[in-house]
Design a protein around this motif. Sequence first.
Motif, PDB file in Angstrom:
ATOM      1  N   TYR A   1     124.060  40.205  34.996  1.00 45.32           N
ATOM      2  CA  TYR A   1     124.661  40.014  36.311  1.00 45.32           C
ATOM      3  C   TYR A   1     124.551  38.586  36.817  1.00 45.32           C
ATOM      4  N   GLU A   2     123.358  38.027  36.633  1.00 41.98           N
ATOM      5  CA  GLU A   2     123.099  36.689  37.172  1.00 41.98           C
ATOM      6  C   GLU A   2     124.039  35.677  36.529  1.00 41.98           C
ATOM      7  N   LYS A   3     124.183  35.792  35.175  1.00 47.01           N
ATOM      8  CA  LYS A   3     125.054  34.845  34.470  1.00 47.01           C
ATOM      9  C   LYS A   3     126.501  35.034  34.889  1.00 47.01           C
ATOM     10  N   ALA A   4     126.910  36.298  35.034  1.00 47.62           N
ATOM     11  CA  ALA A   4     128.324  36.576  35.331  1.00 47.62           C
ATOM     12  C   ALA A   4     128.684  36.244  36.777  1.00 47.62           C
ATOM     13  N   PHE A   5     127.801  36.592  37.706  1.00 49.60           N
ATOM     14  CA  PHE A   5     128.177  36.479  39.124  1.00 49.60           C
ATOM     15  C   PHE A   5     127.295  35.518  39.926  1.00 49.60           C
ATOM     16  N   GLY A   6     126.225  34.993  39.284  1.00 49.56           N
ATOM     17  CA  GLY A   6     125.331  34.087  40.004  1.00 49.56           C
ATOM     18  C   GLY A   6     124.473  34.811  41.024  1.00 49.56           C
ATOM     19  N   VAL A   7     124.347  36.125  40.888  1.00 49.80           N
ATOM     20  CA  VAL A   7     123.553  36.909  41.831  1.00 49.80           C
ATOM     21  C   VAL A   7     122.626  37.814  41.019  1.00 49.80           C
ATOM     22  N   SER A   8     121.371  37.950  41.441  1.00 45.40           N
ATOM     23  CA  SER A   8     120.430  38.814  40.721  1.00 45.40           C
ATOM     24  C   SER A   8     120.868  40.275  40.835  1.00 45.40           C
ATOM     25  N   SER A   9     120.624  41.064  39.769  1.00 43.07           N
ATOM     26  CA  SER A   9     121.013  42.481  39.831  1.00 43.07           C
ATOM     27  C   SER A   9     120.145  43.237  40.830  1.00 43.07           C
ATOM     28  N   GLN A  10     119.029  42.623  41.254  1.00 41.47           N
ATOM     29  CA  GLN A  10     118.252  43.271  42.324  1.00 41.47           C
ATOM     30  C   GLN A  10     119.065  43.293  43.611  1.00 41.47           C
ATOM     31  N   ASP A  11     120.005  42.350  43.693  1.00 40.40           N
ATOM     32  CA  ASP A  11     120.929  42.321  44.837  1.00 40.40           C
ATOM     33  C   ASP A  11     122.294  42.818  44.399  1.00 40.40           C
ATOM     34  N   LEU A  12     122.255  43.885  43.602  1.00 42.04           N
ATOM     35  CA  LEU A  12     123.465  44.431  42.996  1.00 42.04           C
ATOM     36  C   LEU A  12     124.617  44.591  43.986  1.00 42.04           C
ATOM     37  N   PHE A  13     124.309  45.156  45.142  1.00 48.28           N
ATOM     38  CA  PHE A  13     125.403  45.474  46.069  1.00 48.28           C
ATOM     39  C   PHE A  13     125.944  44.226  46.766  1.00 48.28           C
ATOM     40  N   GLN A  14     125.124  43.187  46.803  1.00 47.07           N
ATOM     41  CA  GLN A  14     125.636  41.910  47.311  1.00 47.07           C
ATOM     42  C   GLN A  14     126.720  41.399  46.356  1.00 47.07           C
ATOM     43  N   ALA A  15     126.491  41.606  45.060  1.00 45.88           N
ATOM     44  CA  ALA A  15     127.478  41.162  44.074  1.00 45.88           C
ATOM     45  C   ALA A  15     128.722  42.058  44.099  1.00 45.88           C
ATOM     46  N   LEU A  16     128.476  43.367  44.162  1.00 45.95           N
ATOM     47  CA  LEU A  16     129.618  44.300  44.179  1.00 45.95           C
ATOM     48  C   LEU A  16     130.487  44.082  45.418  1.00 45.95           C
ATOM     49  N   TYR A  17     129.819  43.717  46.526  1.00 43.95           N
ATOM     50  CA  TYR A  17     130.533  43.557  47.799  1.00 43.95           C
ATOM     51  C   TYR A  17     130.789  42.079  48.089  1.00 43.95           C
ATOM     52  N   ARG A  18     131.134  41.311  47.014  1.00 44.05           N
ATOM     53  CA  ARG A  18     131.290  39.861  47.216  1.00 44.05           C
ATOM     54  C   ARG A  18     132.501  39.519  48.077  1.00 44.05           C
ATOM     55  N   SER A  19     133.462  40.434  48.190  1.00 43.54           N
ATOM     56  CA  SER A  19     134.556  40.238  49.153  1.00 43.54           C
ATOM     57  C   SER A  19     134.905  41.599  49.723  1.00 43.54           C
ATOM     58  N   ASP A  20     135.582  41.606  50.874  1.00 44.58           N
ATOM     59  CA  ASP A  20     135.975  42.881  51.484  1.00 44.58           C
ATOM     60  C   ASP A  20     136.874  43.661  50.529  1.00 44.58           C
ATOM     61  N   GLU A  21     137.737  42.904  49.817  1.00 46.90           N
ATOM     62  CA  GLU A  21     138.670  43.557  48.898  1.00 46.90           C
ATOM     63  C   GLU A  21     137.918  44.303  47.790  1.00 46.90           C
ATOM     64  N   GLU A  22     136.902  43.635  47.206  1.00 48.39           N
ATOM     65  CA  GLU A  22     136.101  44.269  46.142  1.00 48.39           C
ATOM     66  C   GLU A  22     135.351  45.486  46.696  1.00 48.39           C
ATOM     67  N   MET A  23     134.865  45.355  47.927  1.00 50.97           N
ATOM     68  CA  MET A  23     134.096  46.449  48.515  1.00 50.97           C
ATOM     69  C   MET A  23     134.983  47.684  48.730  1.00 50.97           C
ATOM     70  N   VAL A  24     136.190  47.459  49.267  1.00 49.75           N
ATOM     71  CA  VAL A  24     137.085  48.602  49.521  1.00 49.75           C
ATOM     72  C   VAL A  24     137.484  49.258  48.194  1.00 49.75           C
ATOM     73  N   LYS A  25     137.693  48.428  47.148  1.00 50.11           N
ATOM     74  CA  LYS A  25     138.027  48.983  45.822  1.00 50.11           C
ATOM     75  C   LYS A  25     136.894  49.884  45.338  1.00 50.11           C
ATOM     76  N   PHE A  26     135.665  49.394  45.467  1.00 49.32           N
ATOM     77  CA  PHE A  26     134.495  50.167  45.032  1.00 49.32           C
ATOM     78  C   PHE A  26     134.393  51.469  45.828  1.00 49.32           C
ATOM     79  N   MET A  27     134.653  51.382  47.125  1.00 52.83           N
ATOM     80  CA  MET A  27     134.534  52.578  47.972  1.00 52.83           C
ATOM     81  C   MET A  27     135.585  53.629  47.592  1.00 52.83           C
ATOM     82  N   HIS A  28     136.803  53.175  47.252  1.00 56.37           N
ATOM     83  CA  HIS A  28     137.828  54.129  46.792  1.00 56.37           C
ATOM     84  C   HIS A  28     137.389  54.785  45.485  1.00 56.37           C
ATOM     85  N   LEU A  29     136.771  53.974  44.618  1.00 56.57           N
ATOM     86  CA  LEU A  29     136.283  54.508  43.335  1.00 56.57           C
ATOM     87  C   LEU A  29     135.228  55.583  43.598  1.00 56.57           C
ATOM     88  N   MET A  30     134.301  55.314  44.513  1.00 59.31           N
ATOM     89  CA  MET A  30     133.246  56.276  44.845  1.00 59.31           C
ATOM     90  C   MET A  30     133.846  57.540  45.463  1.00 59.31           C
TER      91      MET A  30
END
Length: 222
Positions: free
Chosen positions: A6-35
């Motif tokens: 995660y860190e290499k790909a997104f520059g964010v630790s996987s301990q902050d997984l949801f910070q990476a997943l929610y890096r933009s509102d668009e990504e967050m809404v996509k994830f929420m639809h998936l859930m």
Amino acid sequence: EGKNQYEKAFGVSSQDLFQALYRSDEEMVKFMHLMNSIWNICGKDVVTAFDLSPFKVICDLGGCSGALAKQCTSAYPECTVTIFDLPKVVRVSREHFVSEADQRISFHEGDFFKDHLPEADLYILARILHDWTDERCIELLRRIYKACKPGGAVLLVEALLNEDGSGPLTAQLYSLNMLVQTEGRERTDVQYAALLAAAGFTNIQHCLTGKIYDAVLGHKET
Ligand SMILES: C[S@@+](CC[C@H](N)C(=O)[O-])C[C@H]1O[C@@H](n2cnc3c(N)ncnc32)[C@H](O)[C@@H]1O
């Protein structure tokens, strides 16, 4: 390296997984639809795997889009459900997923590792523990045990692996996905029971639904 990148790909630790997943509102809404989508198919099976009617006040921790909360209010006419999630998830869930007509569903913003958890008869953790290490799971379950009313319970909703890890294939593939993306993994019912017991829960039962997701219920004594 035997761990996620995660860190290499997104520059964010996987301990902050949801910070990476929610890096933009668009990504967050996509994830929420998936859930959201899977609970139209398997939601009823997991909320009726056990008779949850004795539990009137329910808190869905990491409840996201509210799809499972809606399944609960439809299966159990006397319950109310609070969706507890990170503030920006709650904002989007309110705007796009849960209408004001859903009067038995409310929201609570917070971080379930840090903030006060609302008191409830039943806590739902659907696809939450599979994101985290055993240590983090026990930390969260201990917080829930403290907040839970005596006689209450916690319901885990996860894809259970067979005892010897030989399947089901879907759970194995999900576990691979967890290895790549998170700190966690899919587990067997015995492994979940051990996490629940370490936090104080007793009378632990599991139910295989025959669909993708299964249920594990642990109780807090009266
Ligand atoms: C894998 S999703 C599962 C969502 C939902 N329970 C379901 O099964 O559809 C994990 C959820 O936990 C929430 N979450 C992650 N970390 C959290 C934290 N520290 N406090 C509160 N919610 C958190 C995420 O925002 C997300 O909604």
